[in-house]
Design a protein around this motif. Structure first.
Motif, PDB file in Angstrom:
ATOM      1  N   UNK A  17       0.809  -1.210   0.000  1.00 57.80           N
ATOM      2  CA  UNK A  17       0.000   0.000   0.000  1.00 57.80           C
ATOM      3  C   UNK A  17       0.843   1.261   0.000  1.00 57.80           C
ATOM      4  N   UNK A  18       2.091   1.123  -0.386  1.00 56.54           N
ATOM      5  CA  UNK A  18       2.998   2.259  -0.291  1.00 56.54           C
ATOM      6  C   UNK A  18       3.056   3.038  -1.593  1.00 56.54           C
ATOM      7  N   UNK A 525      -4.610  -1.476  -7.725  1.00 60.34           N
ATOM      8  CA  UNK A 525      -4.845  -1.875  -6.339  1.00 60.34           C
ATOM      9  C   UNK A 525      -6.098  -1.202  -5.774  1.00 60.34           C
ATOM     10  N   UNK A 526      -6.482  -0.071  -6.368  1.00 60.44           N
ATOM     11  CA  UNK A 526      -7.685   0.637  -5.930  1.00 60.44           C
ATOM     12  C   UNK A 526      -8.447   1.109  -7.165  1.00 60.44           C
ATOM     13  N   UNK A 527      -9.733   0.853  -7.170  1.00 57.13           N
ATOM     14  CA  UNK A 527     -10.575   1.203  -8.317  1.00 57.13           C
ATOM     15  C   UNK A 527     -11.659   2.204  -7.907  1.00 57.13           C
ATOM     16  N   UNK A 528     -12.032   2.996  -8.880  1.00 49.09           N
ATOM     17  CA  UNK A 528     -13.262   3.777  -8.799  1.00 49.09           C
ATOM     18  C   UNK A 528     -14.203   3.181  -9.834  1.00 49.09           C
ATOM     19  N   UNK A 529     -15.308   2.624  -9.375  1.00 55.05           N
ATOM     20  CA  UNK A 529     -16.229   1.919 -10.268  1.00 55.05           C
ATOM     21  C   UNK A 529     -17.543   2.677 -10.337  1.00 55.05           C
ATOM     22  N   UNK A 530     -17.979   2.952 -11.565  1.00 56.89           N
ATOM     23  CA  UNK A 530     -19.268   3.602 -11.807  1.00 56.89           C
ATOM     24  C   UNK A 530     -20.220   2.566 -12.406  1.00 56.89           C
ATOM     25  N   UNK A 547     -11.111  -1.080  -2.726  1.00 56.01           N
ATOM     26  CA  UNK A 547      -9.747  -1.491  -2.380  1.00 56.01           C
ATOM     27  C   UNK A 547      -9.613  -2.941  -2.810  1.00 56.01           C
ATOM     28  N   UNK A 548      -9.003  -3.155  -3.962  1.00 57.90           N
ATOM     29  CA  UNK A 548      -8.993  -4.483  -4.561  1.00 57.90           C
ATOM     30  C   UNK A 548      -8.248  -5.487  -3.691  1.00 57.90           C
TER      31      UNK A 548
END
Length: 664
Positions: A17-18, A525-530, A547-548
């Motif tokens: 997560x860095x 590693x992190x998505x914004x899903x619409x 947060x995948x």
């Protein structure tokens, strides 16, 4: 994550997560690669992998090449050819020439083929769409399929599961998604996909022996002169008292040898201690700004030194006392890995190991042990001083004895001999200390390399079960199904209430890691899903941040608007290479989402086709179907749904006719 403070072996997951837009391109792999002379069977398998990874366009190309162009025809290949043609798009988006490809496999499947039921189910799903209640018996047909067939149908026929009789199929899809969402130790393995392939252990090589020709010449000349003069004085003293002269000569030789030997030990220890003090007792380095390799390594060390503060330690004191060590280690890593093709993230394992080692030694009070180990023992100092005095006394006795025989020549020889012995001792001391320094440095480097190599092997073993791209795609598909179920729950919708739907997947700014296999799409590693749900009352939009790695969502935003609120929909590529989705409404600010990143310095160096990766990622992000749906609504309003059904009738009939012609 494991706590790294217990030792360098427990650093496994801390970098997950860095990173901010970390780059990791895994390869070479064979998942999505087709060799020049690959058989039709292998070409089909590559296409199937692409299909399951969400790369529908590439899947269609590969599977069509294997089935249509190279006649790799059987029930399984025909089933996946149909899924590839329909995956991620409506019938309106299927061009006539692709429908015509199905005619090439006419009569290819026998009635006793194990894939017959799966192919017929696709036809029944298509034919059930225009009419309510026309999907009777689908659940029973679905039960006849294998788990793999069912999962593939639910994933790639999602756009066609929209009749009231198919609610049970959606419920099954949601159940399968919940079951597979954490399968194969997702929480313990997903983070590893974003770790770049580590580069091997290195150390700064031991400095070579540096003894100039002048030193060697001086040592030879002064030694020769010393031997001549001492022999002359000794021979003259022999004439006065042979036994005493012989004893004095032996004492002189032994004293010189022992004093030089202990002097070498003294000098070497002192020089090594001073060198280490200069290296590790310096003040902190000025932070390097920019995005170059050195600045990234600098940020790594700053981050991990702050992160790995020993328990119950004052952070300010810890950082202050280790500033010089931090600078020395940073400089070493920059020096030994500073290459144009090295991604700074590939040496992150070494940074963590070095910092954890410093923290462990600092906590144990052993960080400055080198000062104790290199302290010159009193016995060495005493030996050097006493043997020097003994040698001087023996030399003085020889001069005194020789002076009784020949006063003036012995006096001149004594002065010359004293000077030559002094300079010869200094020359040989310098030479011996340099060789001793090189030997000690080499042994130290070998010890450091062994420790780093062990840490490297531990990290490699930790990444050995890194998930492949197909697993990442399946987990993401499960997350998307979970979001669909959540949206239908909070909006209190049944499946027949959703006239059409579309997803858009984008990286969740500002902090995320990204990675991809060669020829595959970027995974984040992190998505914004619409999620857009088209209902009879308007559009329901649900936006979540996923947060995948942890399979958790947050920041759920709900937006509702009428069909006539659409003004425009577009995906624009910015000057720096980003692709941005923009939905404009009649009131309010535009909805903008960055779907792909611009190429970076790392991708330009390590990636063979960064632009192609961007296009593949766009394809897996759901933009094709989203644009088709939203552009249609923007142009035709609510009537687009009815018009779409009318426009689908002709291609639907063609596809159904082609599917039925597959059976012999």
């Amino acid at each position: 994550m494991n706590d790294p403070r217990s030792g360098p072996t427990n650093l496994a997951q801390d970098s997950a997560n860095v990173a901010v837009q970390a780059e990791a391109i895994h390869g070479p792999v064979n998942v999505y690669q087709v060799a020049a002379a690959l058989s039709p069977e292998k070409t089909f398998e590559v296409g199937l992998n692409c299909l399951r990874a969400g790369m529908a366009q590439e899947a269609r190309r590969q599977i069509c090449d294997a089935v249509v162009m190279h006649n790799y025809v059987n029930g399984r290949s025909c089933f996946y050819l149909l899924l590839a043609l329909l995956s991620g798009r409506t019938l309106q988006q299927v061009p006539p020439n692709e429908i015509a490809m199905l005619r090439c496999v006419r009569g290819a499947v026998k009635d006793d083929d194990e894939w017959v039921d799966a192919i017929k189910l696709i036809d029944h799903l298509l034919m059930s769409r225009p009419q309510e209640g026309g999907a009777g018996g689908l659940e029973q047909e679905f039960e006849k399929l294998t788990d793999k067939q069912r999962n593939d149908v639910l994933q790639h026929m999602e756009m066609f599961l929209d009749s009231s009789a198919e609610d049970a199929l959606w419920a099954r899809a949601f159940d399968a998604a919940r079951k597979d969402s954490f399968a194969r130790d997702r929480l313990g393995r997903a983070w590893k996909f974003f770790q770049p392939e580590p580069i091997g252990a290195r150390v700064r090589p031991a400095g070579p022996v540096v003894v100039g020709p002048g030193t060697w010449t001086g040592a030879a000349a002064t030694t020769t002169l010393a031997l001549v003069t001492v022999n002359f004085v000794g021979a003259t003293a022999w004439q006065h008292d042979g036994t005493a002269a012989l004893s004095a000569l032996l004492a002189l030789a032994a004293g010189c040898y022992v004093s030089v030997r202990s002097g070498v030990e003294w000098r070497c220890r002192k020089m090594r201690r001073q060198a280490k003090d200069r290296e590790v007792l310096r003040g902190p380095a000025t932070t390097i700004r920019g995005d170059g390799f050195a600045s990234k390594i600098d940020r790594q060390f700053n981050h991990y030194f702050a992160l790995y503060t020993p328990p119950d330690a004052d952070r300010a004191r810890w950082l202050s006392e280790t500033a010089g060590v931090r600078r020395a280690l940073r400089d070493e890593v920059v020096t030994i890995y500073r290459e144009s093709t090295v991604n700074a993230k590939r040496v992150g394992w070494l940074t963590r190991y070095l910092v954890a080692d410093v923290a462990r030694r600092w906590q144990a009070g052993k960080l400055w042990d080198y000062r104790r180990e290199l302290r010159v023992p009193l016995s060495v100092k005493a030996m050097c001083v006493l043997t020097s005095i003994a040698a001087a006394a023996a030399g003085a006795f020889l001069v005194w004895s020789g002076a009784h025989v020949r006063l003036l020549p012995v006096s001149l020889a004594a002065i010359t001999g004293l000077a030559s012995v002094w300079f010869a001792a200094r020359f040989w001391l310098r030479i011996a200390a340099e060789y001793r320094r090189h030997s000690a440095d080499k042994a130290e480097k070998e010890r450091l390399l062994a420790g780093r190599q062990a840490a490297f092997e531990r990290w490699k073993r930790k990444l050995a079960d890194r998930p492949d791209d197909l697993e990442m795609a399946r987990w993401l598909e499960c997350d998307r199904k979970a979001l669909m179920e959540h949206a239908m729950t909070i909006y209190r919708l049944k499946r027949q209430d959703v006239l059409a739907h579309a997803f858009i997947e984008a990286p969740a700014t500002p902090s995320y890691a990204r990675a991809r296999v060669e020829d595959g799409p970027w995974r984040y590693s992190k998505y914004k899903i619409l999620l857009f749900l088209l209902t009879k009352d308007g559009v329901r939009q649900l936006t979540v941040h996923l947060d995948f790695q942890k399979a958790t969502t947050r920041s759920r935003a709900r937006t509702n608007y009428r069909y006539d609120a659409f003004t425009s929909v577009q995906v624009a590529e910015t000057d720096n290479g980003e692709n941005v989705f923009e939905l404009t409404l009649t009131n309010g600010d535009p909805i903008k989402v960055k779907v792909t990143d611009p190429p970076t310095e790392v991708t330009e160096i390590e990636d063979k086709d960064p632009q192609g990766a961007s296009q593949v990622t766009l394809g897996t992000a759901g933009l094709g179907n989203a644009l088709h749906v939203l552009e249609g609504v923007a142009a035709e309003g609510k009537e687009w749904i009815a018009f779409e059904r009318q426009r689908e009738k002709a291609p639907l009939a063609e596809v159904s006719k082609a599917v039925n012609a597959i059976f012999a």
